[in-house]
Every structure is written in C-alpha cells, then in structure tokens.
Design a protein around this motif. Structure first.
Motif, PDB file in Angstrom:
ATOM      1  N   SER A 262      13.156   9.534  -2.795  1.00  0.00           N
ATOM      2  CA  SER A 262      13.136   8.270  -2.045  1.00  0.00           C
ATOM      3  C   SER A 262      12.093   8.314  -0.942  1.00  0.00           C
ATOM      4  O   SER A 262      11.413   7.311  -0.668  1.00  0.00           O
ATOM      5  N   ALA A 263      11.959   9.470  -0.288  1.00  0.00           N
ATOM      6  CA  ALA A 263      10.974   9.607   0.781  1.00  0.00           C
ATOM      7  C   ALA A 263       9.553   9.445   0.243  1.00  0.00           C
ATOM      8  O   ALA A 263       8.712   8.784   0.871  1.00  0.00           O
ATOM      9  N   ILE A 264       9.292  10.013  -0.936  1.00  0.00           N
ATOM     10  CA  ILE A 264       7.966   9.882  -1.533  1.00  0.00           C
ATOM     11  C   ILE A 264       7.672   8.432  -1.873  1.00  0.00           C
ATOM     12  O   ILE A 264       6.573   7.926  -1.620  1.00  0.00           O
ATOM     13  N   GLN A 265       8.659   7.738  -2.443  1.00  0.00           N
ATOM     14  CA  GLN A 265       8.465   6.331  -2.788  1.00  0.00           C
ATOM     15  C   GLN A 265       8.226   5.481  -1.550  1.00  0.00           C
ATOM     16  O   GLN A 265       7.354   4.599  -1.528  1.00  0.00           O
ATOM     17  N   MET A 266       8.981   5.743  -0.479  1.00  0.00           N
ATOM     18  CA  MET A 266       8.813   4.983   0.756  1.00  0.00           C
ATOM     19  C   MET A 266       7.452   5.261   1.393  1.00  0.00           C
ATOM     20  O   MET A 266       6.756   4.345   1.854  1.00  0.00           O
ATOM     21  N   GLU A 267       7.056   6.536   1.419  1.00  0.00           N
ATOM     22  CA  GLU A 267       5.754   6.891   1.983  1.00  0.00           C
ATOM     23  C   GLU A 267       4.630   6.241   1.182  1.00  0.00           C
ATOM     24  O   GLU A 267       3.648   5.765   1.761  1.00  0.00           O
ATOM     25  N   LYS A 268       4.772   6.219  -0.136  1.00  0.00           N
ATOM     26  CA  LYS A 268       3.750   5.594  -0.965  1.00  0.00           C
ATOM     27  C   LYS A 268       3.627   4.109  -0.640  1.00  0.00           C
ATOM     28  O   LYS A 268       2.506   3.581  -0.517  1.00  0.00           O
ATOM     29  N   ALA A 269       4.751   3.432  -0.486  1.00  0.00           N
ATOM     30  CA  ALA A 269       4.731   2.003  -0.178  1.00  0.00           C
ATOM     31  C   ALA A 269       4.126   1.733   1.199  1.00  0.00           C
ATOM     32  O   ALA A 269       3.285   0.831   1.362  1.00  0.00           O
ATOM     33  N   MET A 270       4.520   2.514   2.205  1.00  0.00           N
ATOM     34  CA  MET A 270       4.038   2.283   3.567  1.00  0.00           C
ATOM     35  C   MET A 270       2.557   2.628   3.704  1.00  0.00           C
ATOM     36  O   MET A 270       1.789   1.879   4.329  1.00  0.00           O
ATOM     37  N   VAL A 271       2.150   3.751   3.133  1.00  0.00           N
ATOM     38  CA  VAL A 271       0.734   4.126   3.208  1.00  0.00           C
ATOM     39  C   VAL A 271      -0.126   3.116   2.463  1.00  0.00           C
ATOM     40  O   VAL A 271      -1.209   2.734   2.934  1.00  0.00           O
ATOM     41  N   SER A 272       0.343   2.643   1.322  1.00  0.00           N
ATOM     42  CA  SER A 272      -0.403   1.634   0.565  1.00  0.00           C
ATOM     43  C   SER A 272      -0.553   0.358   1.377  1.00  0.00           C
ATOM     44  O   SER A 272      -1.625  -0.265   1.377  1.00  0.00           O
ATOM     45  N   LEU A 273       0.504  -0.033   2.086  1.00  0.00           N
ATOM     46  CA  LEU A 273       0.440  -1.240   2.911  1.00  0.00           C
ATOM     47  C   LEU A 273      -0.571  -1.082   4.030  1.00  0.00           C
ATOM     48  O   LEU A 273      -1.390  -1.984   4.291  1.00  0.00           O
ATOM     49  N   LEU A 274      -0.545   0.076   4.700  1.00  0.00           N
ATOM     50  CA  LEU A 274      -1.474   0.302   5.806  1.00  0.00           C
ATOM     51  C   LEU A 274      -2.920   0.311   5.322  1.00  0.00           C
ATOM     52  O   LEU A 274      -3.809  -0.265   5.964  1.00  0.00           O
ATOM     53  N   LEU A 275      -3.167   0.966   4.192  1.00  0.00           N
ATOM     54  CA  LEU A 275      -4.533   1.016   3.671  1.00  0.00           C
ATOM     55  C   LEU A 275      -4.965  -0.337   3.117  1.00  0.00           C
ATOM     56  O   LEU A 275      -6.150  -0.686   3.156  1.00  0.00           O
ATOM     57  N   PHE A 276      -4.006  -1.091   2.616  1.00  0.00           N
ATOM     58  CA  PHE A 276      -4.328  -2.447   2.152  1.00  0.00           C
ATOM     59  C   PHE A 276      -4.832  -3.301   3.312  1.00  0.00           C
ATOM     60  O   PHE A 276      -5.710  -4.153   3.133  1.00  0.00           O
ATOM     61  N   LEU A 277      -4.297  -3.059   4.501  1.00  0.00           N
ATOM     62  CA  LEU A 277      -4.759  -3.807   5.671  1.00  0.00           C
ATOM     63  C   LEU A 277      -6.222  -3.506   5.982  1.00  0.00           C
ATOM     64  O   LEU A 277      -6.950  -4.370   6.488  1.00  0.00           O
ATOM     65  N   ILE A 278      -6.660  -2.270   5.674  1.00  0.00           N
ATOM     66  CA  ILE A 278      -8.072  -1.942   5.866  1.00  0.00           C
ATOM     67  C   ILE A 278      -8.940  -2.797   4.947  1.00  0.00           C
ATOM     68  O   ILE A 278      -9.973  -3.338   5.367  1.00  0.00           O
ATOM     69  N   VAL A 279      -8.510  -2.927   3.700  1.00  0.00           N
ATOM     70  CA  VAL A 279      -9.239  -3.774   2.751  1.00  0.00           C
ATOM     71  C   VAL A 279      -9.218  -5.229   3.222  1.00  0.00           C
ATOM     72  O   VAL A 279     -10.228  -5.946   3.123  1.00  0.00           O
ATOM     73  N   LEU A 280      -8.086  -5.669   3.762  1.00  0.00           N
ATOM     74  CA  LEU A 280      -7.969  -7.041   4.247  1.00  0.00           C
ATOM     75  C   LEU A 280      -8.921  -7.301   5.407  1.00  0.00           C
ATOM     76  O   LEU A 280      -9.591  -8.343   5.459  1.00  0.00           O
ATOM     77  N   VAL A 281      -9.008  -6.361   6.340  1.00  0.00           N
ATOM     78  CA  VAL A 281      -9.928  -6.507   7.478  1.00  0.00           C
ATOM     79  C   VAL A 281     -11.371  -6.561   6.990  1.00  0.00           C
ATOM     80  O   VAL A 281     -12.171  -7.374   7.458  1.00  0.00           O
ATOM     81  N   ALA A 282     -11.708  -5.696   6.023  1.00  0.00           N
ATOM     82  CA  ALA A 282     -13.066  -5.700   5.478  1.00  0.00           C
ATOM     83  C   ALA A 282     -13.375  -7.025   4.789  1.00  0.00           C
ATOM     84  O   ALA A 282     -14.494  -7.545   4.904  1.00  0.00           O
ATOM     85  N   ALA A 283     -12.386  -7.592   4.114  1.00  0.00           N
ATOM     86  CA  ALA A 283     -12.587  -8.886   3.459  1.00  0.00           C
ATOM     87  C   ALA A 283     -12.811  -9.987   4.482  1.00  0.00           C
ATOM     88  O   ALA A 283     -13.658 -10.880   4.287  1.00  0.00           O
TER      89      ALA A 283
END
Length: 411
Positions: A262-283
């Motif tokens: 569960s911790a791995i799944q949660m970390e994957k979701a949260m890290v993906s969200l944070l990195l997605f924000l980087i792509v959003l800012v670049a866009a």
C-alpha cells in the motif's frame, strides 16, 4: 504556395530568430521544462513499477501468499493439500511449520524465522530453488538437521556452506541447573540470495526436523498456497477455510506485507502527481511565451488580416507554433526518460560500487529496480501533448481578435 498556409507560417515563426531574445528564451525554457518534466516522470514511474514488481516477484515469491493452518499438528496434511489444490485460483500447495529463534555462530547472534518444508512441494510455491547460490534445498532431509540460509545471514555470521550453526529456540527446557533455552546444531546445506530483506530473516529446515524441535508428531502446522492472482489471496483463503471443519484459520500476505504494498502504491500516486505539476507548469510557460509572441507580431497579424487571412487562420498559426514547442519538448523528454529508465539501475549500482554507498540497505530490497512500462510512456506523452495543445488555445484566440486598424495605427 505551401498548403495549408497556417501550418507554413506557424512553422516559419517557430524557426525564425526573433528580434526579442527574451521571448526566445521563454520558449526555450518552456521546451526544456517539458523535456525534463516528462523525462523525470517516466523515470520515477519506472522505478516505482520496479519496486512494485520486485515486491510481487521476489518478496511474495518467498513468503506465503496465503495459508491455511490449524491449532493442531496436521499429520495427514497431504489430504488437506489435495483438497486445497482443487480451488480454481490455487496453482501450488506445500506444507509448512514455522518457528522463531536465534542463530549463533562464532560469537555472533541473529534472529531468524525458520520454516520447516518439504523440498519437493516447496518448489511449487516458492522461488527459492531458482536463487540458490550454493548447495540445494533437496539436501534438507529428515533427521540430518540441515539448514538453508540467506546470503546476508551467512555473511553476517561469517559462515559458509557446510559450516555448523546453532539454533536457539525461545521455549525453555527445565533442567537440574534451572530453566535453559533449547539448542540444536544444524549444518548449512544451502545458501540462497534473493536480493531482498528475506535474505537476512528466513531459514529453511526439513519439515520433520521442525516437528522434532517442537516435540510434535511428524506433520505440518498448515499448508501454504501459490495463487494465480495474489490480490485474491484474502478471498481465496477465506473460501477454503469455510469449506473445512472447525479449527482451521486463514492468513495471507496482506497481513504481513500489505502495508508495504500500500505504501508503494501511495508513493507512486503522490510522486506522479507532484511530477505531473512540473509538466503542467512547463505547459503554462507555453501560454506566456505565445502571449508575448502575439504582442510582438501584432503588425504581422494585421498585415495577414488585410491580405484576407481569416481569424481561424490566425488562430491555427499560433496553435501550430505552440504545439511544435510542446511536441519537441515532449518527444525529447520521452526519449531521455526511456534511456534513463533503462539505465538507472546500472548507474546507481556503479555509483554504489565506486563510492562504497549503501543507499538501499534500509529498504526491502538492496538495489534500485526499474521496470519500464510502455503504457506509462504513452500516458505521460499523451497527457503532455494534450496540455501543450490546450495551452495554445488562449494566446491563439487572442491573436485572432486583433483588429488590423488598431494594430497598424502606430506603425
């Protein structure tokens, strides 16, 4: 004339050197931001997928995926095993008896979970036989008191194949000298290496030797199962117990390693969200870049309008320009991300060996895994391209609303 005209002019604006170098710099920053954001997102998703895969294949390949146990020793466990094996999701069964203790050798002590097994059956539910570096689990025979240990355990105790080690059980035995722990000397007949925490915590002995140590009749405490879908473990275990007489109880991997998964799944979701924000800012940097381009090109827009270009043509021109930035940045990021995901494990191993680091000793595996899933690459690239395209809409529509007379008044 090159057709369509909006694509021709849009591509020409993209290639042209602008008199305003600041606008060019913002466009370059937008492209680099997309490249880095997409590359990092693909790399991190691959690493999280690697941890997830290693948990399923290695750790859950060693620990029981599901078990059915009894409060009484099962002297006729083959009958129970055959009944369990009939379940549609069960692909393998094996008897087990577990006991906890400490290993001592050369003045060193380490805690261990020892499993009594039948090697013939254990191969159906475990991957241990595929990861033997020395010896063989077939050497575990009744009455010979052999033991198979993980490489981390043998290294910690300074032992090797055919050395002797003493197992200390917590159950005390009364004696004329008082209450003393129970000791038994074993010979190391095999060493395995999974590359995970089980290398330092698990040991295997013959099933009947475990019964002897516990002073029980020959038999097993329970039967462990291998399933075709590990996520069905709680359901399958409960279904089997309900069909058995009173006195049996079920357990599965979600009790022992569920929190880790569960911790791995949660970390994957949260890290993906944070990195997605980087792509959003670049866009969104594309928005600011195109807004400044529109302001800089007001005169050109006005001339195009007077020559008969429609507002939709002007809109497409700047959408092409912004989309080119997004496409180039995204594709460059995808290539960089794929290369990084495929090579990051070897890179980290090289750095660990070069500098003597032990970056992952605290985790359930002692190396950095990476597993590239192409569906993740397609998803990241698709989202990045979609954001880049959406980011062009506002500046392009703003350009289409420029009135030629107003734009040329001060030219």
């Amino acid at each position: 004339m090159f057709k369509p005209i909006s694509l021709y002019i849009g591509l020409r604006y993209t290639r042209a050197r602008r008199s305003n170098h600041f606008i060019s710099f913002i466009a370059l920053v937008s492209m680099i931001g997309l490249t880095l954001g997409v590359a990092v997102l693909i790399t991190v998703l691959s690493v999280m997928n690697g941890f997830d895969r290693e948990l399923k294949n290695r750790v859950l390949g060693m620990v029981p995926q599901a078990t059915v146990s009894s409060s009484q020793i099962l002297t006729d466990w083959p009958t129970l095993a055959k009944k369990i094996e009939k379940h549609e999701h069960v692909t393998g069964v094996a008897p087990f008896t577990q006991l906890q203790g400490m290993l001592t050798a050369q003045g060193r002590v380490a805690g261990i979970m020892v499993s009594g097994i039948e090697p013939k059956y254990e191969k159906n539910v475990s991957i241990i036989h595929n990861h033997m570096v020395e010896g063989n689990i077939d050497q575990l025979k009744k009455g010979e008191f052999g033991i198979v240990l993980g490489k981390q355990m043998t290294d910690a105790l300074g032992l090797s194949l055919n050395d002797n080690v003493t197992l200390v059980l917590p159950e005390a035995t009364p004696s004329p000298a008082g209450v003393v722990p129970r000791f038994k000397r074993f010979k190391i007949v095999g060493i395995f290496s999974i590359g995970a925490e089980v290398d330092s915590s698990l040991g295997y002995i013959a099933l009947n030797d475990a019964s002897t140590l516990l002073r029980l009749p020959d038999g097993a405490q329970g039967v462990r199962m291998k399933l075709d879908n590990i996520f069905l473990a709680p359901q399958v275990a409960n279904e089997i117990v309900q069909e058995l007489p009173h006195g049996f109880y079920a357990s599965d991997w979600t009790y022992t390693h569920g929190n880790l998964f569960s911790a791995i799944q949660m970390e994957k979701a949260m890290v993906s969200l944070l990195l997605f924000l980087i792509v959003l800012v670049a866009a969104f940097n594309i928005v600011s870049s195109l807004v400044m381009v529109v302001t800089d090109k007001k005169a050109d827009i006005a001339i195009l309008r007077t020559l008969g270009a429609s507002p939709s043509t002007i809109t497409r021109i700047f959408m092409v320009q912004g989309t080119v930035i997004g496409v180039v940045g995204t594709l460059a990021g995808a290539v960089l991300g794929v290369i990084s995901a495929l090579g990051i494990s070897n890179l980290i191993d090289w750095l660990n060996n070069l500098f003597g680091w032990h970056l992952f000793d605290a985790y359930f595996i002692n190396y950095l895994p990476s597993y590239l899933r192409w569906q993740d690459v397609v998803l990241v690239v698709g989202v990045s391209l979609a954001l880049s395209f959406v980011a062009t809409i506002y500046p392009a529509r703003r350009a289409a609303k420029i009135q030629p007379a107003e734009a040329l008044r001060y030219e």
